[in-house]
Write a protein that holds these residues in place. Structure first.
Motif, PDB file in Angstrom:
ATOM      1  N   SER A  52      -4.523  25.788  61.840  1.00  0.00           N
ATOM      2  CA  SER A  52      -3.226  25.855  62.502  1.00  0.00           C
ATOM      3  C   SER A  52      -2.770  27.299  62.687  1.00  0.00           C
ATOM      4  CB  SER A  52      -2.190  25.069  61.699  1.00  0.00           C
ATOM      5  OG  SER A  52      -0.916  25.170  62.289  1.00  0.00           O
ATOM      6  N   PHE A  53      -2.924  28.097  61.642  1.00  0.00           N
ATOM      7  CA  PHE A  53      -2.497  29.494  61.703  1.00  0.00           C
ATOM      8  C   PHE A  53      -3.272  30.241  62.781  1.00  0.00           C
ATOM      9  CE2 PHE A  53      -2.139  33.904  60.615  1.00  0.00           C
ATOM     10  CZ  PHE A  53      -0.933  34.054  59.955  1.00  0.00           C
ATOM     11  N   ILE A  54      -4.588  30.111  62.781  1.00  0.00           N
ATOM     12  CA  ILE A  54      -5.407  30.861  63.734  1.00  0.00           C
ATOM     13  C   ILE A  54      -5.170  30.389  65.158  1.00  0.00           C
ATOM     14  CG2 ILE A  54      -7.762  31.340  64.475  1.00  0.00           C
ATOM     15  CD1 ILE A  54      -8.568  31.368  61.535  1.00  0.00           C
ATOM     16  N   SER A  55      -5.141  29.073  65.377  1.00  0.00           N
ATOM     17  CA  SER A  55      -4.958  28.573  66.739  1.00  0.00           C
ATOM     18  C   SER A  55      -3.590  28.971  67.292  1.00  0.00           C
ATOM     19  CB  SER A  55      -5.132  27.053  66.785  1.00  0.00           C
ATOM     20  OG  SER A  55      -4.170  26.399  65.985  1.00  0.00           O
ATOM     21  N   THR A  56      -2.572  29.018  66.416  1.00  0.00           N
ATOM     22  CA  THR A  56      -1.236  29.398  66.873  1.00  0.00           C
ATOM     23  C   THR A  56      -1.136  30.902  67.107  1.00  0.00           C
ATOM     24  OG1 THR A  56      -0.218  27.541  65.689  1.00  0.00           O
ATOM     25  CG2 THR A  56       1.213  29.383  66.295  1.00  0.00           C
ATOM     26  N   GLU A  57      -1.464  31.694  66.096  1.00  0.00           N
ATOM     27  CA  GLU A  57      -1.246  33.142  66.182  1.00  0.00           C
ATOM     28  C   GLU A  57      -2.267  33.831  67.085  1.00  0.00           C
ATOM     29  OE1 GLU A  57       1.432  34.508  64.953  1.00  0.00           O
ATOM     30  OE2 GLU A  57       2.037  32.547  64.188  1.00  0.00           O
ATOM     31  N   LEU A  58      -3.537  33.588  66.854  1.00  0.00           N
ATOM     32  CA  LEU A  58      -4.547  34.236  67.681  1.00  0.00           C
ATOM     33  C   LEU A  58      -4.532  33.663  69.092  1.00  0.00           C
ATOM     34  CD1 LEU A  58      -6.841  36.298  67.806  1.00  0.00           C
ATOM     35  CD2 LEU A  58      -8.410  34.502  67.020  1.00  0.00           C
ATOM     36  N   GLY A  59      -4.318  32.356  69.205  1.00  0.00           N
ATOM     37  CA  GLY A  59      -4.251  31.742  70.530  1.00  0.00           C
ATOM     38  C   GLY A  59      -3.151  32.328  71.368  1.00  0.00           C
ATOM     39  N   ARG A  60      -1.977  32.559  70.774  1.00  0.00           N
ATOM     40  CA  ARG A  60      -0.857  33.148  71.504  1.00  0.00           C
ATOM     41  C   ARG A  60      -1.213  34.563  71.977  1.00  0.00           C
ATOM     42  NH1 ARG A  60       2.721  33.281  67.618  1.00  0.00           N
ATOM     43  NH2 ARG A  60       3.583  31.219  68.047  1.00  0.00           N
ATOM     44  N   TRP A  61      -1.841  35.345  71.097  1.00  0.00           N
ATOM     45  CA  TRP A  61      -2.193  36.718  71.459  1.00  0.00           C
ATOM     46  C   TRP A  61      -3.240  36.757  72.570  1.00  0.00           C
ATOM     47  CZ3 TRP A  61      -6.634  39.748  71.302  1.00  0.00           C
ATOM     48  CH2 TRP A  61      -6.434  41.126  71.450  1.00  0.00           C
ATOM     49  N   LEU A  62      -4.227  35.880  72.492  1.00  0.00           N
ATOM     50  CA  LEU A  62      -5.295  35.874  73.486  1.00  0.00           C
ATOM     51  C   LEU A  62      -4.780  35.506  74.875  1.00  0.00           C
ATOM     52  CD1 LEU A  62      -8.098  34.144  71.388  1.00  0.00           C
ATOM     53  CD2 LEU A  62      -8.179  36.485  72.277  1.00  0.00           C
ATOM     54  N   LYS A  63      -3.739  34.703  74.930  1.00  0.00           N
ATOM     55  CA  LYS A  63      -3.212  34.262  76.224  1.00  0.00           C
ATOM     56  C   LYS A  63      -2.162  35.212  76.796  1.00  0.00           C
ATOM     57  CE  LYS A  63      -2.393  30.212  74.464  1.00  0.00           C
ATOM     58  NZ  LYS A  63      -1.982  28.803  74.230  1.00  0.00           N
ATOM     59  N   ASP A  64      -1.718  36.175  75.992  1.00  0.00           N
ATOM     60  CA  ASP A  64      -0.695  37.088  76.498  1.00  0.00           C
ATOM     61  C   ASP A  64      -1.182  38.535  76.421  1.00  0.00           C
ATOM     62  OD1 ASP A  64       1.640  38.049  77.520  1.00  0.00           O
ATOM     63  OD2 ASP A  64       2.838  37.730  75.726  1.00  0.00           O
ATOM     64  N   PRO A  65      -0.862  39.292  75.346  1.00  0.00           N
ATOM     65  CA  PRO A  65      -1.311  40.702  75.348  1.00  0.00           C
ATOM     66  C   PRO A  65      -2.820  40.853  75.269  1.00  0.00           C
ATOM     67  CG  PRO A  65      -0.340  40.131  73.239  1.00  0.00           C
ATOM     68  CD  PRO A  65      -0.060  38.983  74.158  1.00  0.00           C
ATOM     69  N   GLY A  66      -3.512  39.853  74.714  1.00  0.00           N
ATOM     70  CA  GLY A  66      -4.951  39.975  74.553  1.00  0.00           C
ATOM     71  C   GLY A  66      -5.764  39.537  75.746  1.00  0.00           C
ATOM     72  N   ARG A  67      -5.101  39.076  76.806  1.00  0.00           N
ATOM     73  CA  ARG A  67      -5.837  38.555  77.965  1.00  0.00           C
ATOM     74  C   ARG A  67      -6.766  39.604  78.566  1.00  0.00           C
ATOM     75  NH1 ARG A  67      -5.519  34.243  81.299  1.00  0.00           N
ATOM     76  NH2 ARG A  67      -3.735  33.423  80.160  1.00  0.00           N
ATOM     77  N   GLU A  68      -6.303  40.848  78.638  1.00  0.00           N
ATOM     78  CA  GLU A  68      -7.099  41.923  79.231  1.00  0.00           C
ATOM     79  C   GLU A  68      -7.711  42.832  78.167  1.00  0.00           C
ATOM     80  OE1 GLU A  68      -7.690  41.857  82.383  1.00  0.00           O
ATOM     81  OE2 GLU A  68      -6.311  40.177  82.683  1.00  0.00           O
ATOM     82  N   ALA A  69      -7.679  42.405  76.918  1.00  0.00           N
ATOM     83  CA  ALA A  69      -8.177  43.244  75.826  1.00  0.00           C
ATOM     84  C   ALA A  69      -9.691  43.398  75.891  1.00  0.00           C
ATOM     85  CB  ALA A  69      -7.766  42.651  74.487  1.00  0.00           C
ATOM     86  N   ARG A  70     -10.175  44.504  75.378  1.00  0.00           N
ATOM     87  CA  ARG A  70     -11.618  44.718  75.253  1.00  0.00           C
ATOM     88  C   ARG A  70     -12.134  44.021  74.006  1.00  0.00           C
ATOM     89  NH1 ARG A  70     -12.012  51.220  76.687  1.00  0.00           N
ATOM     90  NH2 ARG A  70     -11.175  51.055  78.819  1.00  0.00           N
ATOM     91  N   ALA A  71     -13.461  43.912  73.928  1.00  0.00           N
ATOM     92  CA  ALA A  71     -14.067  43.178  72.818  1.00  0.00           C
ATOM     93  C   ALA A  71     -13.676  43.764  71.466  1.00  0.00           C
ATOM     94  CB  ALA A  71     -15.592  43.168  72.969  1.00  0.00           C
ATOM     95  N   GLY A  72     -13.611  45.087  71.368  1.00  0.00           N
ATOM     96  CA  GLY A  72     -13.243  45.709  70.105  1.00  0.00           C
ATOM     97  C   GLY A  72     -11.835  45.359  69.675  1.00  0.00           C
ATOM     98  N   GLU A  73     -10.922  45.262  70.635  1.00  0.00           N
ATOM     99  CA  GLU A  73      -9.548  44.886  70.327  1.00  0.00           C
ATOM    100  C   GLU A  73      -9.467  43.423  69.897  1.00  0.00           C
ATOM    101  OE1 GLU A  73      -6.844  47.496  73.313  1.00  0.00           O
ATOM    102  OE2 GLU A  73      -8.309  46.179  74.277  1.00  0.00           O
TER     103      GLU A  73
END
Length: 265
Positions: A52-73
């Motif tokens: 639950s923690f990972i799907s909520t927190e990481l999922g939110r980041w991946l769909k917003d600020p992390g959408r254009e992030a590089r692999a290292g980020e």
């Protein structure tokens, strides 16, 4: 990259409760699987807290600020999220006597343009089926694997060992955790299988490959894997996630979607 997903869990033949947990976020191309451990229902609590923690927190980041992030980020975000989840589980285990000693394994995957970023802790596994051939792409963090690596046991001898379930890393059992993380190239037609040891302990690699190759539709493949594990004893809970990479768009009328289909028990 077009992806199709499917997840399923099963209590097995020997347990009354299910301490395995899975989570998918198709928009974030995020897959998470955990196998909990601990007395009472503590293992179930730990695995559900983690997914639950990972799907909520990481999922939110991946769909917003992390959408254009590089692999290292993205790697950094995965590490931070798992570290925060580890602390939450560790604190819960040390403040509530009912949860004392609880922990959980983890397999965490994020599909990116560069490939699949795959992290794991413990003995839950990830496999890749490519051109009909199955390969295990995680290495167990377990006493048994250390004995194999040291030449004390062969793989064949390890299948009959009494130390199968002794992990050397788990999320939530200490105040810090080290997740092993690698980038894997993804090719069109690849199928990725994430699973708890309730599946991998019951079925060898040849059987897993045979069932995946013999059941092209992911829901049918998942059910075939669960049925086979239960037929072989079903000594533990079973959890799995299947992800297939497609090289081109197919129409919805033929049963394919841009981010695939999700299902499960």
């Amino acid at each position: 990259m077009i992806l199709e997903f499917f997840s399923a869990t099963d209590v097995g033949r020997a347990r009354d409760n299910n301490e395995d947990s899975v989570a998918l976020d198709e928009a974030a191309r995020l897959i998470v699987l955990a196998d909990g451990m601990g007395g009472y229902n503590a293992g179930e609590v730990a695995s559900q807290m983690l997914t639950s923690f990972i799907s909520t927190e990481l999922g939110r980041w991946l769909k917003d600020p992390g959408r254009e992030a590089r692999a290292g980020e993205v790697r950094r975000a995965m590490d931070i999220c798992v570290d925060n989840a580890n602390r939450a589980i560790f604190n819960a285990a040390n403040t509530n006597p009912r949860y004392a000693g609880m922990g959980t394994t983890l397999v965490l995957g994020v599909f990116r343009p560069e490939g699949l970023l795959l992290g794991h802790v413990g003995d839950s596994r990830a496999y890749r089926l490519r051109a009909g051939r199955l390969m295990q792409i995680t290495r167990d963090h377990s006493l048994l694997q250390e004995q194999i690596d040291a030449g004390l046991l062969t793989v064949e001898e390890a299948a009959f060992s009494s130390n199968k379930n002794l992990v050397t890393r788990a999320v939530g059992v200490e105040d810090t955790v080290l997740m092993e993380l690698h980038l894997h190239e993804v090719q069109a037609g690849d199928i990725y299988l994430l699973c708890s040891d309730g599946l991998s302990d019951m079925l060898d690699g040849d059987t897993l490959a045979q069932l995946l190759n013999g059941n092209p539709a992911l829901p049918e493949a998942a059910q075939a894997l669960i049925n086979a594990a239960n037929d072989n004893g079903g000594r533990d809970n079973i959890a799995l996630i299947l992800a297939r990479a497609e090289g081109r768009q197919r129409t919805e009328g033929r049963g394919w979607w841009p981010f695939g289909r999700r299902g499960g028990n």
